[in-house]
Design an enzyme around this catalytic site. Structure first.
Site, PDB file in Angstrom:
ATOM      1  N   ARG A   6       9.288   7.065   8.307  1.00 36.18           N
ATOM      2  CA  ARG A   6       9.116   6.188   9.469  1.00 36.18           C
ATOM      3  C   ARG A   6      10.413   5.444   9.763  1.00 36.18           C
ATOM      4  O   ARG A   6      11.142   5.078   8.848  1.00 36.18           O
ATOM      5  CB  ARG A   6       7.993   5.161   9.202  1.00 36.18           C
ATOM      6  N   LYS A  54       0.838   0.537  28.600  1.00 37.60           N
ATOM      7  CA  LYS A  54       2.292   0.555  28.392  1.00 37.60           C
ATOM      8  C   LYS A  54       2.918   1.712  29.181  1.00 37.60           C
ATOM      9  O   LYS A  54       3.992   1.569  29.764  1.00 37.60           O
ATOM     10  CB  LYS A  54       2.623   0.706  26.899  1.00 37.60           C
ATOM     11  N   GLY A  86       5.163 -14.737  20.668  1.00 32.28           N
ATOM     12  CA  GLY A  86       5.057 -13.535  19.851  1.00 32.28           C
ATOM     13  C   GLY A  86       6.252 -13.409  18.921  1.00 32.28           C
ATOM     14  O   GLY A  86       7.241 -14.148  19.042  1.00 32.28           O
ATOM     15  N   TYR A 119      -4.464   0.485  25.341  1.00 31.25           N
ATOM     16  CA  TYR A 119      -3.230  -0.297  25.245  1.00 31.25           C
ATOM     17  C   TYR A 119      -2.025   0.598  25.541  1.00 31.25           C
ATOM     18  O   TYR A 119      -1.112   0.219  26.287  1.00 31.25           O
ATOM     19  CB  TYR A 119      -3.127  -0.903  23.836  1.00 31.25           C
ATOM     20  N   ASP A 151      -2.105  10.622   5.518  1.00 27.43           N
ATOM     21  CA  ASP A 151      -0.670  10.507   5.768  1.00 27.43           C
ATOM     22  C   ASP A 151      -0.295  10.356   7.241  1.00 27.43           C
ATOM     23  O   ASP A 151       0.692   9.716   7.562  1.00 27.43           O
ATOM     24  CB  ASP A 151       0.060  11.728   5.209  1.00 27.43           C
ATOM     25  N   GLY A 209       5.677 -14.136  26.860  1.00 32.47           N
ATOM     26  CA  GLY A 209       5.202 -13.846  25.498  1.00 32.47           C
ATOM     27  C   GLY A 209       6.072 -14.491  24.444  1.00 32.47           C
ATOM     28  O   GLY A 209       6.311 -13.907  23.380  1.00 32.47           O
ATOM     29  N   GLY A 213       9.425 -12.655  20.953  1.00 33.90           N
ATOM     30  CA  GLY A 213       9.814 -13.803  21.761  1.00 33.90           C
ATOM     31  C   GLY A 213      10.500 -14.865  20.911  1.00 33.90           C
ATOM     32  O   GLY A 213      11.500 -15.477  21.320  1.00 33.90           O
ATOM     33  N   PRO A 256      10.932   0.255  21.764  1.00 34.71           N
ATOM     34  CA  PRO A 256      11.310   0.109  20.362  1.00 34.71           C
ATOM     35  C   PRO A 256      10.305   0.790  19.438  1.00 34.71           C
ATOM     36  O   PRO A 256       9.106   0.777  19.690  1.00 34.71           O
ATOM     37  CB  PRO A 256      11.252  -1.403  20.149  1.00 34.71           C
ATOM     38  N   LYS A 303       0.141  -7.767   1.355  1.00 37.74           N
ATOM     39  CA  LYS A 303      -0.663  -7.073   0.351  1.00 37.74           C
ATOM     40  C   LYS A 303      -0.081  -7.298  -1.048  1.00 37.74           C
ATOM     41  O   LYS A 303      -0.814  -7.607  -1.988  1.00 37.74           O
ATOM     42  CB  LYS A 303      -0.675  -5.570   0.697  1.00 37.74           C
TER      43      LYS A 303
END
Lengths: 420, 420
Positions: free
Chosen positions: A323, A256, A109, A252, A383, A106, A112, A279, A303
């Site tokens: 976050r 994983k 990406g 997905y 939210d 990868g 990578g 991560p 944006k």
């Protein structure tokens, strides 16, 4: 008397580069040796003219004997123990220094590419060997950055070819097929098959090639989408399976999860040195900057860039949720560190600074010199969870000196890349 | 004017047997028709002598045209709407009655054999067509009981060959690779790969062959090992993913979970009529009677049979935990019923009578005329959860008239089989 002619030896794969030197050293110390006659005949210049269609890589056993094998002659008179011990001592006294072959999947990406950048900068003697796949030589490894052009990891034959050709002693498995939540939730079957097949092929092949290569260190990259959709913080490895993942990226996420489990099963069943890194949210250059599909920070940058500052920028939700955000270059450094330093059973959770969405938007706007008004619609329904903090104390204990790039510097670098 | 020569029609796969009859009926009603010229040439007697190595099954498209296609001539003068409506009305007025082709995988397992028995007894006109794979004809289906001898379901080519050859309109997927907890926990990688590969191959092939066959009804069989190890009763479909399964059969359990998920994803993404049945503990003839690896009831029967009645029979734990136990023949009946009647999104949980382990042991001992003493060691650590009751109310609502075989009758039949 098992050996009537000679004792066959194989150097481990990381010592291939020292074979000539080692054989000379043995000779100098009175130990006669010879190449093993069979080797890989297809590499013999005369024979190769008769079989131009054949690739020497297709004979991994012969390749190993060819590049890492040698004979030490057996004396016609039985040797006594002291002489044998001396032989062993001479062999072990050689200054072996491993030189790895590290395969990164990868490589096109975001992650990578950061790994490649960090590898390039880590050594002044970096030499770019090839461009397809991109190969870089540093003082302790040759790095093979494989992309889709080098093989379709969903085809086991392609994965086997890559392993035959490069015989990697270390693998960083970043490849994954992902898209926007909308696309993934519309095609769960495809995202399940593509990801699970790639992961199965990589781990299975790495395990099988240990016969030729010796132990392979394999680091797989997981994702926070694995966490249950209503996980209580702090999320640690014991809570990963306590519920279904978010439906938008369910298949997905399950792929994983199965990657994490398979990693674990290869450890328990075969004592493979396979580990995984989990991560949290990360961002950076090279990535996707489509406001609808990109990771949070990248989407915000795109944006704001396209926003007319005379019109207020409308943001969904209250901006209050917290976050954990991490610069992808930091993650690349941690992954490279894990090659040498992480060998535990559990996925290693790593995460960056915890900030509120509104702080994050302010920070990005500031770095971009955006002067317009920013408005949250204060709809709490948009939210999501107020916190999704993951527990990173295992990483902090193992690598206490690691310093994350500050969010503002990471964002600044990302904006620069995006604008140029 | 898309058709200048004729309109091509294909009958759905379940009406293949009515093709000749239908064509005669059309002719009788004034609708001229012809076979489609291409058909499957390899079935043409003269051509087949030139390509003896070729199998007509390898050309599924040509097979479909050959066995289910026909032309209706187009009139040289455009027809008016009323005539076209008449044509449609005549076609639809034909007494179509579906005849299915039902493929059962894992037909050598306990469940597969009970399915075969129930199918055989359901119709007096049962005709055994073949023995490899065993094929049975009943009034509404041809049944293909595939076993390991007919193909290795871990090889996608083998699965495709089976689908090409039999073009099943319905599939009961019972095949699984399982063993004792000890064996499965020692080799998690193998039990994951074998099961997940079989499941993926079966579902993917069934989906892909819908192009040739039309909609396929597929029923997959799950297992209670999927449930979280410390699930709170009553366990329903919402609690399946609330925690890791028991570590002893973890990789087998995760493969079953991924089967349930993939079934679901094929429904949402492609509207496939794939469903799954989640049966609790079941027992019966044909199964394993090795005391260390067999399902609970079978293991107890084997244990008591070999017990010297003058020595007390030692049982682990207190005997207090309650378990739901079901006769495999009942499960076979429910699976056959589900072919026609179950099309819901969620796995259908089915379970038998709930009894305590000590009641169960008493019942078996009584049926076996075992006169010796039975002792529990009363070690609560060996008990496991006190109850693991699964919620079967969905099944009870859908099939209220279903009567389970009484535990004592089921046990009696199993003992009879075991002793003979």
């Amino acid at each position: 008397d098992p050996a009537w002619f000679g004792l066959a030896f194989l150097l481990h794969r990381p010592y291939t580069h020292q074979r000539c030197e080692f054989l000379k050293y043995l000779e100098k110390n009175g130990i006669e040796n010879r190449p093993i006659i069979s080797g890989n005949f297809i590499r013999q210049p005369c024979i190769s003219t008769f079989c131009e269609e054949e690739h020497p890589e297709n004979y991994p056993g012969a390749e190993v004997i060819h590049s890492r094998g040698f004979f030490v002659g057996v004396h016609q008179i039985p040797l006594d123990q002291a002489v044998i011990k001396q032989l062993v001592d001479i062999m072990l006294a050689f200054p072996f220094s491993p030189y790895h072959f590290t395969l990164v999947t990868g490589s096109n990406g975001m992650l990578g590419r950061y790994i490649r950048d960090v590898v390039s900068e880590q050594s002044s003697s970096t030499e770019i060997l090839d461009s397809k796949p991109q190969k870089i030589r540093t003082k302790d490894s040759e790095w093979i950055f494989a992309t889709r052009e080098d093989g379709d990891l969903r085809r086991v034959e392609d994965v086997q070819y890559i392993f035959k050709r490069y015989q990697p002693t270390r693998v960083i498995h970043c490849a994954a097929r992902l898209a926007s939540f909308q696309q993934m939730s519309a095609k769960p079957v495809e995202y399940w098959f593509d990801n699970v097949t790639m992961n199965n092929n990589i781990l299975k092949t790495a395990y099988e090639f240990q016969t030729w290569i010796g132990q392979i260190k394999l680091v797989s990259i997981l994702s926070t989408v694995m966490f249950p959709k209503d996980a209580q913080f702090p999320i640690d490895t014991s809570s990963i399976y306590n519920g279904s993942p978010h439906p938008a990226s369910e298949s997905y996420a399950y792929a994983k999860r199965s990657l994490a489990q398979l990693t674990q099963w290869y450890r328990t069943e075969y004592h493979c040195n396979f580990v995984s890194i989990l991560p949290c949210n990360f961002f950076g250059a090279y990535g996707d900057f489509n406001p609808r599909t990109a990771p949070l920070v990248n989407a915000l940058i795109a944006k704001i860039e396209n926003q007319n500052p005379s019109i207020p920028l409308q943001m969904m939700g209250t901006g209050q949720p917290l976050r954990q955000i991490m610069f992808a270059e930091d993650l690349a450094r941690i992954i490279l560190w894990s090659l040498e330093n992480y060998s535990e059973d559990q996925p290693l959770i790593v995460a960056g600074e915890e900030v509120s969405i509104s702080q994050l938007v302010q920070l990005i706007a500031q770095q971009m010199n955006y002067q317009g008004v920013i408005q949250f619609d204060n709809d709490t329904n948009k939210d999501g969870p107020l916190r999704r903090t993951a527990d990173t104390c295992v990483f902090a204990k193992l690598y206490p000196t690691f310093r994350m790039t500050s969010l503002s510097l990471g964002i600044q670098k990302t904006i620069e890349w995006f604008r140029n």
